[in-house]
Design a protein around this motif. Structure first.
Motif, PDB file in Angstrom:
ATOM      1  N   MET A   1       0.809  -1.189   0.000  1.00 53.10           N
ATOM      2  CA  MET A   1       0.000   0.000   0.000  1.00 53.10           C
ATOM      3  C   MET A   1       0.859   1.261   0.000  1.00 53.10           C
ATOM      4  SD  MET A   1      -3.530  -0.081   1.268  1.00 53.10           S
ATOM      5  CE  MET A   1      -4.432  -1.135   2.316  1.00 53.10           C
ATOM      6  N   LYS A   2       2.130   1.086   0.183  1.00 56.12           N
ATOM      7  CA  LYS A   2       2.972   2.273   0.247  1.00 56.12           C
ATOM      8  C   LYS A   2       3.034   3.017  -1.082  1.00 56.12           C
ATOM      9  CE  LYS A   2       5.645   0.799   4.114  1.00 56.12           C
ATOM     10  NZ  LYS A   2       6.869   0.783   4.819  1.00 56.12           N
ATOM     11  N   SER A   3       2.999   2.288  -2.181  1.00 56.98           N
ATOM     12  CA  SER A   3       3.035   2.967  -3.482  1.00 56.98           C
ATOM     13  C   SER A   3       1.770   3.786  -3.695  1.00 56.98           C
ATOM     14  CB  SER A   3       3.231   1.955  -4.602  1.00 56.98           C
ATOM     15  OG  SER A   3       2.201   0.991  -4.579  1.00 56.98           O
ATOM     16  N   GLU A   4       0.614   3.233  -3.303  1.00 58.36           N
ATOM     17  CA  GLU A   4      -0.630   3.991  -3.414  1.00 58.36           C
ATOM     18  C   GLU A   4      -0.614   5.210  -2.501  1.00 58.36           C
ATOM     19  OE1 GLU A   4      -0.491   0.721  -2.885  1.00 58.36           O
ATOM     20  OE2 GLU A   4      -1.756  -0.301  -4.331  1.00 58.36           O
ATOM     21  N   THR A   5      -0.027   5.057  -1.320  1.00 57.18           N
ATOM     22  CA  THR A   5       0.069   6.186  -0.389  1.00 57.18           C
ATOM     23  C   THR A   5       0.868   7.313  -1.005  1.00 57.18           C
ATOM     24  OG1 THR A   5      -0.027   4.650   1.479  1.00 57.18           O
ATOM     25  CG2 THR A   5       0.798   6.872   1.920  1.00 57.18           C
ATOM     26  N   TRP A   6       1.975   6.985  -1.631  1.00 52.73           N
ATOM     27  CA  TRP A   6       2.813   8.033  -2.219  1.00 52.73           C
ATOM     28  C   TRP A   6       2.147   8.700  -3.423  1.00 52.73           C
ATOM     29  CZ3 TRP A   6       6.003  10.384   0.581  1.00 52.73           C
ATOM     30  CH2 TRP A   6       6.674   9.731   1.595  1.00 52.73           C
ATOM     31  N   ILE A   7       1.339   7.968  -4.155  1.00 52.84           N
ATOM     32  CA  ILE A   7       0.588   8.580  -5.257  1.00 52.84           C
ATOM     33  C   ILE A   7      -0.381   9.617  -4.718  1.00 52.84           C
ATOM     34  CG2 ILE A   7      -1.168   8.125  -7.012  1.00 52.84           C
ATOM     35  CD1 ILE A   7       0.273   5.434  -7.516  1.00 52.84           C
ATOM     36  N   PHE A   8      -1.109   9.272  -3.653  1.00 58.31           N
ATOM     37  CA  PHE A   8      -2.049  10.233  -3.085  1.00 58.31           C
ATOM     38  C   PHE A   8      -1.335  11.386  -2.388  1.00 58.31           C
ATOM     39  CE2 PHE A   8      -5.246   6.964  -3.762  1.00 58.31           C
ATOM     40  CZ  PHE A   8      -6.313   7.748  -4.167  1.00 58.31           C
ATOM     41  N   VAL A   9      -0.168  11.138  -1.804  1.00 65.75           N
ATOM     42  CA  VAL A   9       0.610  12.234  -1.214  1.00 65.75           C
ATOM     43  C   VAL A   9       1.050  13.207  -2.306  1.00 65.75           C
ATOM     44  CG1 VAL A   9       2.810  12.782  -0.090  1.00 65.75           C
ATOM     45  CG2 VAL A   9       1.357  10.991   0.835  1.00 65.75           C
ATOM     46  N   ALA A  10       1.470  12.682  -3.450  1.00 65.91           N
ATOM     47  CA  ALA A  10       1.873  13.557  -4.557  1.00 65.91           C
ATOM     48  C   ALA A  10       0.686  14.371  -5.062  1.00 65.91           C
ATOM     49  CB  ALA A  10       2.467  12.729  -5.691  1.00 65.91           C
ATOM     50  N   CYS A  11      -0.481  13.745  -5.144  1.00 59.85           N
ATOM     51  CA  CYS A  11      -1.687  14.487  -5.559  1.00 59.85           C
ATOM     52  C   CYS A  11      -2.041  15.560  -4.539  1.00 59.85           C
ATOM     53  CB  CYS A  11      -2.862  13.533  -5.745  1.00 59.85           C
ATOM     54  SG  CYS A  11      -2.715  12.467  -7.180  1.00 59.85           S
ATOM     55  N   GLY A  56      -1.744   5.520   4.373  1.00 59.77           N
ATOM     56  CA  GLY A  56      -0.503   5.508   5.144  1.00 59.77           C
ATOM     57  C   GLY A  56      -0.661   4.814   6.485  1.00 59.77           C
ATOM     58  N   PHE A  57      -1.809   5.042   7.141  1.00 60.81           N
ATOM     59  CA  PHE A  57      -2.080   4.399   8.420  1.00 60.81           C
ATOM     60  C   PHE A  57      -2.166   2.889   8.255  1.00 60.81           C
ATOM     61  CE2 PHE A  57      -5.244   2.794  11.468  1.00 60.81           C
ATOM     62  CZ  PHE A  57      -4.595   3.101  12.658  1.00 60.81           C
ATOM     63  N   HIS A  58      -2.865   2.431   7.245  1.00 61.07           N
ATOM     64  CA  HIS A  58      -3.017   0.991   7.044  1.00 61.07           C
ATOM     65  C   HIS A  58      -1.769   0.347   6.457  1.00 61.07           C
ATOM     66  CE1 HIS A  58      -7.040   0.307   8.395  1.00 61.07           C
ATOM     67  NE2 HIS A  58      -7.419   1.436   7.817  1.00 61.07           N
ATOM     68  N   ALA A  59      -0.955   1.102   5.732  1.00 61.78           N
ATOM     69  CA  ALA A  59       0.277   0.530   5.175  1.00 61.78           C
ATOM     70  C   ALA A  59       1.250   0.168   6.288  1.00 61.78           C
ATOM     71  CB  ALA A  59       0.927   1.513   4.207  1.00 61.78           C
ATOM     72  N   ARG A  60       1.225   0.932   7.380  1.00 59.29           N
ATOM     73  CA  ARG A  60       2.121   0.631   8.490  1.00 59.29           C
ATOM     74  C   ARG A  60       1.650  -0.567   9.300  1.00 59.29           C
ATOM     75  NH1 ARG A  60       1.818   5.531  11.538  1.00 59.29           N
ATOM     76  NH2 ARG A  60       1.175   6.727   9.764  1.00 59.29           N
ATOM     77  N   ARG A  61       0.352  -0.820   9.326  1.00 58.17           N
ATOM     78  CA  ARG A  61      -0.189  -1.875  10.172  1.00 58.17           C
ATOM     79  C   ARG A  61      -0.268  -3.245   9.494  1.00 58.17           C
ATOM     80  NH1 ARG A  61      -3.266  -0.748  14.848  1.00 58.17           N
ATOM     81  NH2 ARG A  61      -2.813   1.359  15.504  1.00 58.17           N
ATOM     82  N   MET A  62      -0.210  -3.300   8.177  1.00 57.86           N
ATOM     83  CA  MET A  62      -0.325  -4.593   7.509  1.00 57.86           C
ATOM     84  C   MET A  62       1.034  -5.040   6.982  1.00 57.86           C
ATOM     85  SD  MET A  62      -2.286  -3.473   4.013  1.00 57.86           S
ATOM     86  CE  MET A  62      -2.134  -5.000   3.151  1.00 57.86           C
TER      87      MET A  62
END
Length: 138
Positions: A1-11, A56-62
């Motif tokens: 999920m980290k790649s998806e997190t960074w896409i939304f952070v860039a947006c 980001g929250f769920h990427a750290r927990r899974m």
């Protein structure tokens, strides 16, 4: 999920930069600030920020998925991916009854709203319970 997190952070960063620039450019025009576009960009900023925080929250927990690991292989992602429902006609009927309700509201034909509400309740029940009976029952 980290790649998806960074896409939304860039947006989110993009919208944080674009929103004040848009407000500044439209505020300098002879008609004044464009509140519609500025509020739409502000809402887009908040929505992408919300998704960034959630992912980001769920990427750290899974545990990392194969595509999140540097040593991940394509074969690591093999296996069952989940349940994907077959075709269904119920979303069509739900959408049509919602269209009848909205049309009835717009035309102030409240008898049409009542008919659409009753048919919508039947369509929604069919959508919810379609896997409890019939061909696709579990």
């Amino acid at each position: 999920m980290k790649s998806e997190t960074w896409i939304f952070v860039a947006c989110t960063v993009f919208f944080v930069l674009v929103t004040p620039a848009y407000a500044l450019v439209t505020g300098a025009s002879e008609h004044g600030l464009d509140w519609t576009g500025t509020s739409a960009l502000t809402m887009a900023t908040l929505l992408t920020a919300m998704m960034s925080l959630y992912l980001g929250f769920h990427a750290r927990r899974m545990e990392p998925r194969p595509e999140d690991r540097k040593d991940g292989e394509i074969a690591d992602g093999a296996g069952e991916l989940g349940f994907f429902p077959p075709y269904s006609w119920w979303p069509l009927w739900c959408a049509l009854t919602l269209g009848v309700i909205v049309f009835g509201t717009a035309m102030a034909a409240y008898w049409l709203v009542i008919i659409g509400g009753v048919l919508g309740a039947v369509a929604l029940a069919g959508l919810v319970f379609e896997y409890y009976r019939g061909e696709h029952a579990h």
